[in-house]
Design an enzyme around this catalytic site. Sequence first.
Site, PDB file in Angstrom:
ATOM      1  N   LYS A 112     -22.555  11.268  12.773  1.00 33.10           N
ATOM      2  CA  LYS A 112     -22.766  11.368  11.332  1.00 33.10           C
ATOM      3  C   LYS A 112     -23.181  12.793  11.001  1.00 33.10           C
ATOM      4  CE  LYS A 112     -25.718   9.950   7.490  1.00 33.10           C
ATOM      5  NZ  LYS A 112     -27.042   9.403   7.113  1.00 33.10           N
ATOM      6  N   GLN A 113     -22.483  13.388  10.059  1.00 32.25           N
ATOM      7  CA  GLN A 113     -22.759  14.779   9.720  1.00 32.25           C
ATOM      8  C   GLN A 113     -22.585  14.999   8.214  1.00 32.25           C
ATOM      9  OE1 GLN A 113     -24.293  17.674   9.825  1.00 32.25           O
ATOM     10  NE2 GLN A 113     -23.581  17.953  11.968  1.00 32.25           N
TER      11      GLN A 113
END
Length: 350
Positions: free
Chosen positions: A237-238
């Site tokens: 997740k970014q």
Amino acid sequence: MTDIQGLLGDEAKDLLAHTAQGIPKKDLVLPGHDFVDRVVSATDRSPRVLRNLQSLFDHGRLSGTGYVSILPVDQGIEHSAASAFAANPRYLDPKNIVELAVEGGCNAVASTLGVLGAVSRRYAHKIPFIVKLNHNELLTYPNHYDQILFGNVQQCCDLGAAGVGATVYFGSEQSDRQLQEVGEVFAQAHELGMFTVLWCYLRNSAFKKDGVDYSVSADLTGQANHLGVTIEADIVKQKQPENNGGYRALDFGRTDPLLYDTLTTDHPIDLTRWQVANCYMGRVGLINSGGASAGTGDLAQAVRTAVINKRAGGTGLITGRKAFQRPTAEGIELLHAVQDVYLDDSITIA
């Protein structure tokens, strides 16, 4: 279906017709209905991990597409219960959090050990659970920023979780310890058959220079992703990149002019593709975060983020505050709009 072009407005043509040149799509390992079979089955993940990861891809409105839409609700710890839930206090009840994910057609719900443990016997068999196991709490005064464990992997397994999530604040003074802790957590999770999701966030006030926040630069977030997949995150997740050139502006680390001159442009799809490339060219799925709720523009912003992620070669979106900090019907509408981007076959890989 959602009027995606209408929500994109003046950016519609640019975002929907762009062709990436620096890293062509033929070089990527792309999402698809057979992703676990085609990609993950060749790894060292056990059959139990494969089964749980497949259950993620098989759930919700995006079932069978290879894309995911996840509802994350850990902001009660990460920010504060007041800032997270004052706009909609019903989500102080864990049941309503999980119900929103179910009714919103999500692939999974990600929340704290306490939230998911409070309703596990009622819902763990109805939607995949991802237990976010470490958190930053802001009750310590003065505030400090550190991710610490709020439970252990066995507890996640016992409540029926399909996956375990954690955060590393790359660039912070605590990042070395966090990286080691999360690496151990992920190894234990894999041993017990759960997949892993890493929040690969940058945290250092020095990453801001001359009014520009390079904690959301493509080069630095890409490197955070590259570190995250090294400890065997199954999904990263970014935050979606907003600029580039963090290494150059801050004058630290090592980079290469080719990254800025050839492999990327200033187009958001090209910047996000560099994030995908650092997830082993897509062998580990990249999901971008939906960000904070800003009010009336949330729907259009969420759809824009999803279009960029999909066209870059990403695997989906993880959308929390934009969904739960508004009336339930509107939250469901927003989640469905994001999912409609991934269901629309006319929105292709750039």
